[in-house]
Scaffold this active site. Sequence first.
Site, PDB file in Angstrom:
ATOM      1  N   HIS A 165      10.232   7.308  44.665  1.00  0.00           N
ATOM      2  CA  HIS A 165      10.036   6.839  46.032  1.00  0.00           C
ATOM      3  C   HIS A 165       8.908   7.600  46.717  1.00  0.00           C
ATOM      4  O   HIS A 165       8.713   8.797  46.498  1.00  0.00           O
ATOM      5  CB  HIS A 165      11.320   7.018  46.853  1.00  0.00           C
TER       6      HIS A 165
ATOM      7  N   CYS B 217       5.562   3.946  46.849  1.00  0.00           N
ATOM      8  CA  CYS B 217       5.072   3.359  48.096  1.00  0.00           C
ATOM      9  C   CYS B 217       4.171   4.361  48.817  1.00  0.00           C
ATOM     10  O   CYS B 217       4.364   5.572  48.714  1.00  0.00           O
ATOM     11  CB  CYS B 217       6.242   2.982  48.999  1.00  0.00           C
TER      12      CYS B 217
END
Length: 258
Positions: free
Chosen positions: A162, A218
């Site tokens: 992440h 991301c």
Amino acid sequence: MATLMLVNCSNCRTPLQLPPGARSIRCALCHAVTNVADPRSVPPPSSAPQPHSSSAPPPANLPSPYQQPPPPSSHGRKRAVICGISYRYSRHELKGCINDAKCMRYLLINKFSFPPDSILMLTEEETDPYRIPTKHNLRMALYWLVQGCQPGDSLLFHYSGHGSRQRNYNGDEVDGYDETLCPLDFETQGMIVDDEINATIVRPLPHGVKLHAIIDACHSGTVLDLPFLCRMNRIGSRTHFGHAVRMYSHILSIPLLF
């Protein structure tokens, strides 16, 4: 600003970069713990003037500030940090990140001839607690990646997990946000900010060291906080953009001068 100190591993003699305030450090290769005396206890170098010898040779000519250093060797050492985080049994769970890490390790060893012992893996499947991808362990791995690097060395940082962002307060981001990586314990220990990543594995690199960073997360486009962005279209054409605020303002001011 605190000064980073280099010490040699007490077992394998690998150079280790001691974080500010730390009194010991564990080697990521041999796992030996090296204790370090308080740097303040080391007497400072003497400031007494050295006696001048009339027979000393004249000082050599200093190089021009525009003179480039010699080109690095084309065959240096190789070192990699590979991090894959699946966040198992949490609401943030991801599929495939650990497999990404394993595939990258296989590629580096079998295609690019990285020695297996020069690759540091951080995943939840590791049995060594120092190789679990916590915030502390990931920070130490990044320190290890650049320790003792020399011209000609090839370094690689691969991260699959992440990524996020948080509000920037020092004005060095165009969009007003710092990009971050989310270690396994980010909900309790916090994220790793792009400013820290840049200070750890980008700014310390000497001339001639090559670093490849492959970040599958991301908000990863600017997570190394580099001054430029490179965007490629479908036909392979590349466009470079200034990323830092001061570089944007400089570029945008050019047309106003004419």
